[in-house]
Enzyme design. Sequence first.
Site, PDB file in Angstrom:
ATOM      1  CB  CYS A 137      -1.672  -0.812   2.933  1.00 12.39           C
ATOM      2  SG  CYS A 137      -2.284  -0.160   4.487  1.00 12.39           S
ATOM      3  CG  ASN A 138      -7.630   0.376   0.691  1.00 15.83           C
ATOM      4  OD1 ASN A 138      -8.331   0.794  -0.207  1.00 15.83           O
ATOM      5  ND2 ASN A 138      -7.369  -0.916   0.813  1.00 15.83           N
ATOM      6  CB  THR A 139      -4.445   2.598   6.109  1.00 12.39           C
ATOM      7  OG1 THR A 139      -5.597   1.769   6.265  1.00 12.39           O
ATOM      8  CG2 THR A 139      -4.390   3.613   7.214  1.00 12.39           C
ATOM      9  CB  CYS A 190      -9.359  -2.517   4.678  1.00 18.64           C
ATOM     10  SG  CYS A 190      -8.076  -3.281   5.695  1.00 18.64           S
ATOM     11  CB  THR A 191      -5.389  -4.973   1.171  1.00 18.16           C
ATOM     12  OG1 THR A 191      -4.537  -4.563   2.250  1.00 18.16           O
ATOM     13  CG2 THR A 191      -5.317  -3.963   0.058  1.00 18.16           C
ATOM     14  CG  HIS A 192      -5.884  -6.833   6.743  1.00 18.72           C
ATOM     15  ND1 HIS A 192      -5.023  -5.838   6.367  1.00 18.72           N
ATOM     16  CD2 HIS A 192      -5.199  -7.594   7.627  1.00 18.72           C
ATOM     17  CE1 HIS A 192      -3.860  -5.996   7.013  1.00 18.72           C
ATOM     18  NE2 HIS A 192      -3.956  -7.055   7.777  1.00 18.72           N
ATOM     19  CE1 TYR A 202       1.814  -0.265   9.379  1.00 19.60           C
ATOM     20  CE2 TYR A 202       1.535   0.700   7.202  1.00 19.60           C
ATOM     21  CZ  TYR A 202       2.306  -0.002   8.109  1.00 19.60           C
ATOM     22  OH  TYR A 202       3.552  -0.427   7.736  1.00 19.60           O
ATOM     23  N   GLY A 203      -4.436   1.649  10.614  1.00 21.35           N
ATOM     24  CA  GLY A 203      -5.651   2.473  10.511  1.00 21.35           C
ATOM     25  C   GLY A 203      -5.997   3.284  11.736  1.00 21.35           C
ATOM     26  CG  ASP A 217      -1.279  -4.709   4.148  1.00 24.86           C
ATOM     27  OD1 ASP A 217      -1.742  -3.552   4.266  1.00 24.86           O
ATOM     28  OD2 ASP A 217      -1.854  -5.705   4.629  1.00 24.86           O
ATOM     29  CB  SER A 218      -0.609  -2.546   8.091  1.00 23.14           C
ATOM     30  OG  SER A 218      -1.825  -3.192   7.779  1.00 23.14           O
TER      31      SER A 218
END
Length: 262
Positions: free
Chosen positions: A73-75, A183-185, A42-43, A10-11
Amino acid sequence: MDDKRIGIFDSGIGGTSIWGEIQELLPFEECIYLADSKNAPYGEKPAEQILALSIKNTEYLLSQGCKLIVVACNTATTNAIDYLRSNYDVPFIGIEPAIKPAAINTRSKIVGVLATKGTLSSSLFHSTSKNHTEGITVLEQRGTGLVEMIESGNLDSEDLYRLLERYITPMLEKGMDYLVLGCTHYPYLIPLLKKMLPENVTIIDSGQAVARQTKSVLEHNDLLTSSAVMGAHQFFTNGDENVLATILQSVKAKHSVTFKDF
Ligand code: DGL
């Protein structure tokens, strides 16, 4: 059967929400987690840069002998998964905003999606969204600034609450009854969201679906571990080790974190 590890990247620290679901469903698998916090968020980056970072993370995980990679990470998924799948031999699992279950279950026919600019402007997000939302209004809200605040490690600050409220209130005023966390955050924002959302609004994220998909792809490719002891897990960050360690403690995971400039 295979005793190699699952690679997850992930970012930053957000993908640990996905790692948590994976290790719960697949307790005997070993995982290696990369938090590319140095390059978060990243977004806000152009698509080519998100792709380059995703390639870098993938190659590092492959150099560690991973048998499957979860792009947590979705982005990164929405901007890079097609490239990764066509250029590397291992299976990739991606994560996208869970619009479909929200669109099926909404009563108000108004669904909110909170995600990064990189996800909301990707063509993969748009085609998935279009395929599942006939007759539904999708309110797309960029969560600008949220990832940076989560990466700072303070999940309970007044500033974070206020910023989140600024994004959520307009969607509530328009009648949203499902909020998709894209978003995974953002699952780490659920305690704050619960304070501001009325009871009729359901929060959806894709973590469990990603874990189920990981299991099914491992099974299908005969890659499940043969081990019957709890898997070991390694966490690498190129940012602040303490932030990643604290987020792991918050989900009761007792694993050490190593700094690595991958
Ligand atoms: N966890 C990433 C996601 O799911 C955050 C992206 C970012 O770094 O902006 O999209």
